[in-house]
Design a protein around this motif. Structure first.
Motif, short mmCIF file in Angstrom:
data_model
loop_
_atom_site.label_atom_id
_atom_site.label_comp_id
_atom_site.label_asym_id
_atom_site.label_seq_id
_atom_site.Cartn_x
_atom_site.Cartn_y
_atom_site.Cartn_z
N CYS A 56 -41.97 36.22 -3.89
CA CYS A 56 -43.06 36.86 -3.14
C CYS A 56 -43.55 35.96 -2.01
O CYS A 56 -43.81 36.43 -0.90
CB CYS A 56 -44.23 37.18 -4.08
SG CYS A 56 -43.90 38.48 -5.28
N ALA A 59 -40.90 35.97 0.74
CA ALA A 59 -40.87 37.25 1.45
C ALA A 59 -42.05 37.40 2.41
O ALA A 59 -41.88 37.90 3.53
CB ALA A 59 -40.86 38.40 0.45
N THR A 64 -41.14 40.24 5.26
CA THR A 64 -40.40 41.40 4.75
C THR A 64 -41.17 42.20 3.71
O THR A 64 -40.95 43.40 3.57
CB THR A 64 -39.05 40.97 4.16
OG1 THR A 64 -39.28 40.00 3.13
CG2 THR A 64 -38.16 40.38 5.24
N ARG A 65 -42.02 41.55 2.94
CA ARG A 65 -42.89 42.24 1.99
C ARG A 65 -44.09 41.34 1.71
O ARG A 65 -44.00 40.12 1.82
CB ARG A 65 -42.18 42.65 0.71
CG ARG A 65 -41.57 41.56 -0.10
CD ARG A 65 -40.76 42.13 -1.28
NE ARG A 65 -40.03 41.08 -1.94
CZ ARG A 65 -40.50 40.37 -2.97
NH1 ARG A 65 -41.68 40.64 -3.49
NH2 ARG A 65 -39.77 39.40 -3.51
N ALA A 67 -46.85 40.78 -1.15
CA ALA A 67 -47.36 41.01 -2.51
C ALA A 67 -48.70 40.30 -2.63
O ALA A 67 -48.81 39.12 -2.31
CB ALA A 67 -46.37 40.48 -3.54
N GLU A 84 -48.14 45.52 -3.67
CA GLU A 84 -47.20 45.03 -2.67
C GLU A 84 -46.98 46.06 -1.58
O GLU A 84 -46.85 47.25 -1.85
CB GLU A 84 -45.86 44.71 -3.34
CG GLU A 84 -44.81 44.16 -2.40
CD GLU A 84 -43.57 43.75 -3.14
OE1 GLU A 84 -43.49 42.56 -3.54
OE2 GLU A 84 -42.68 44.59 -3.33
N ARG A 86 -44.33 46.95 1.51
CA ARG A 86 -42.99 46.70 2.03
C ARG A 86 -42.81 47.49 3.33
O ARG A 86 -42.49 48.68 3.30
CB ARG A 86 -41.95 47.10 0.99
CG ARG A 86 -42.05 46.29 -0.30
CD ARG A 86 -41.05 46.70 -1.36
NE ARG A 86 -41.28 48.01 -1.94
CZ ARG A 86 -42.05 48.25 -2.99
NH1 ARG A 86 -42.69 47.28 -3.60
NH2 ARG A 86 -42.19 49.48 -3.46
N SER A 88 -41.39 48.98 6.84
CA SER A 88 -40.07 49.38 7.34
C SER A 88 -40.29 50.31 8.53
O SER A 88 -40.74 51.44 8.36
CB SER A 88 -39.31 50.10 6.24
OG SER A 88 -38.11 50.65 6.73
N VAL A 92 -44.69 52.17 5.40
CA VAL A 92 -44.89 51.10 4.43
C VAL A 92 -44.77 51.70 3.04
O VAL A 92 -45.41 52.71 2.74
CB VAL A 92 -46.27 50.42 4.60
CG1 VAL A 92 -46.53 49.42 3.49
CG2 VAL A 92 -46.38 49.76 5.96
N ASP A 93 -43.93 51.10 2.21
CA ASP A 93 -43.82 51.48 0.80
C ASP A 93 -44.74 50.59 -0.02
O ASP A 93 -44.83 49.39 0.23
CB ASP A 93 -42.39 51.29 0.29
CG ASP A 93 -41.44 52.33 0.82
OD1 ASP A 93 -41.76 53.52 0.74
OD2 ASP A 93 -40.38 51.94 1.33
#
Length: 185
Positions: A56, A59, A64-65, A67, A84, A86, A88, A92-93
């Protein structure tokens, strides 16, 4: 893109540090009920949690992410879960987990709404989405309380190893920002 920390009415969210590992392991990472509908098995030792936290940290540094460790405002050094983001392209997820001892108090909808608000405030982000197993009623309710709309059911979408080896159906939830700035919930 995302800050190192944010706050909601009752929660403090911050990027993790390695010293969080033991508390995260005890609070939820080692508990089968916490990971039942997630894409990882319960951690069998603190080393597994430490490895996750290290990933985490790396990242977030790479962008990239992101958390975030979640804690109650009055006990900011005691993790109760994580959320978190993520990113893109234009979306965002989200992924999240909460210690079972804190289920049923509205903490996760609060965290989801806080992080999705931060994401949608970014000029290039138009959508925040999350999926959950069709049997995960707690997660469905958390997303709905946070203002997410259920957009559909995806068959054979994700493997949840604590439930079996085959992909399971999931619901997709989202909030989005229109070109005029309105948030569609």
């Amino acid at each position: 893109m995302f800050p190192s920390a944010f706050e909601t009415l009752r929660l403090v969210a911050r990027l993790p540090v390695l010293s969080d590992s033991e508390q995260l392991f005890a609070a939820y990472a080692s508990l089968p009920e916490a990971s039942r509908y997630l894409m990882w098995r319960p951690h069998t030792d603190v080393a597994a949690t430490r490895s996750f936290v290290s990933g985490c940290i790396d990242a977030a540094a790479a962008g990239t992410r992101f958390a975030y460790v979640l804690a109650l405002g009055q006990a900011a050094n005691v993790p109760i879960g994580m959320i978190e983001a993520r990113p893109s392209d234009h979306s965002v997820d989200l992924g999240y987990v909460l210690a079972p001892a804190h289920w049923g108090h509205g903490f996760m909808p609060e965290a989801i709404a806080g992080l999705s608000g931060l994401a949608l405030a970014q000029p290039r982000v138009f959508r925040v989405q999350a999926f959950c197993d069709v049997e995960n009623l707690r997660s469905q309710r958390a997303l709905e309380k946070a203002g997410f709309l259920r957009e559909g059911r995806h068959e054979r979408f994700a493997v949840h190893p604590n439930l079996g080896a085959e992909p399971r159906p999931c619901f997709m939830y989202a909030v989005s920002r229109q070109t005029d700035g309105r948030v569609v919930r």
